[in-house]
Design an enzyme around this catalytic site. Sequence first.
Site, PDB file in Angstrom:
ATOM      1  N   ASP A 165       0.799  -1.218   0.047  1.00  0.00           N
ATOM      2  CA  ASP A 165       0.043  -0.039   0.018  1.00  0.00           C
ATOM      3  C   ASP A 165       0.918   1.350  -0.114  1.00  0.00           C
ATOM      4  OD1 ASP A 165      -2.396  -1.549  -0.002  1.00  0.00           O
ATOM      5  OD2 ASP A 165      -2.370  -1.218   2.255  1.00  0.00           O
ATOM      6  N   ASP A 221     -13.072  -6.861  -5.705  1.00  0.00           N
ATOM      7  CA  ASP A 221     -13.312  -7.049  -4.328  1.00  0.00           C
ATOM      8  C   ASP A 221     -14.510  -7.779  -4.239  1.00  0.00           C
ATOM      9  OD1 ASP A 221     -10.949  -5.786  -3.890  1.00  0.00           O
ATOM     10  OD2 ASP A 221     -11.905  -3.753  -3.624  1.00  0.00           O
TER      11      ASP A 221
END
Lengths: 247, 183
Positions: free
Chosen positions: A11, A130
């Site tokens: 990230d 997702d």
Amino acid sequence: MPLPRLIPCLDVAGGRVVKGVRFENLRDVGDPVELGAAYSDAGADELVFLDVKATLDARPALLELVGRVAERLAIPFTVGGGVRSTADGASLLRAGADKVSVNTAALARPTLISELANLLGSQAVVVAIDAAEGKAMSHAGTEPTGRSAVDWAREAEERGAGEILLTSMNADGTRAGYDLELTAAVAAAVSVPVIASGGAGSARHVAEALAVAQAALLASILHERPGRLASLRQELHGLGVPLRDAA
Amino acid sequence: MKVAVCDYGAGNVRSVLAAFARLDADVSVADTPAAVAAADLAVLPGVGSAASAMGVLRERGLDEALRARVAGGGPTLGICLGLQLALEQSDEDGGVQGLGLLPGRAVRLHEGRVPRIGWATVDPGGEAYYFAHSYVAETPAASATSEGIVAEARVASFVGVQFHPEKSGAAGARFLKRCLSPV
């Protein structure tokens, strides 16, 4: 078939690797180039950088970061987060990324996938899904779309996606294993490679995922520790997973 | 050793430049015929579509420059699409005429998952390199294979590889180093 791939996911925000809970309380945990290089040395087959801020004013830092990664790293890398247009995708590739990953913007406007594939080639277009209870979610997993993840994966392939990155929101962070049922269903529905994500807690989990998918995304299992990747590779070798010799 | 990486407005020129820079080569971008002619090693990299790539190569006169270079024995490396463009013909984009540096044609992959993406072993040599492609060369000039497909093809001073050495870690760096020191 090419060898199964292990893909650490970092990230990033503001040009740094960050860690937080649900994108809140972000904490600086290192330099993406250094950490990326250490993962590469530890045997990463590819890297994914996910821009967790994904805002327009964070773009210059992201492009600068992509350039620094490209100078240093000799393995493929994918950048995702906030890609909304072909211009976004093209600028990331020009900066040195090999692939871009799209999620929310593609759900909102599926033709974005074909536009990116026509411009950059399918091999450079990853559609990230997702999934919660088998349904695709948008906006970093916060908004339901009502669409079946399997159907959306199939449509993404038809529109030119070169790979599907499937994250099970139910499994994510549990360290109880990948959602093998959903991963297998998506892998059966498409003929492009599938990257499994979410739920890895042990080498056995990763081996199970690599039996149904072509690659495994590794996030929290590594804890930003490249040494963990090296030991994981060893354990996977022991389980008979045919990884490449990265030396 | 001067390395010129042909720029046709698409793709991973930057990765290829960085890979040669890491080997301390004197590497630069070439978008003129003169720059292609002057280099010790010319590189035709590749991602993107065959039709648009050939269009830009022609527009910039790089197609003729590459043919002249190879005819004169100048070492030249094609990577991925760069290998496919070197063939006589590609089936991509409804059919595209290639540079004709190598005999044969590029055809769509039909077996396994397409695009074929990932690391695969190349023989002879036994090293694994990174591949990302939907088309593959069919050529009698094949000099190495990977899982039954053409991984490398050579004619005279031209070498084309289907894999991406610039993205293939230590094995890729070793391959590029060999390209810099032809025997």
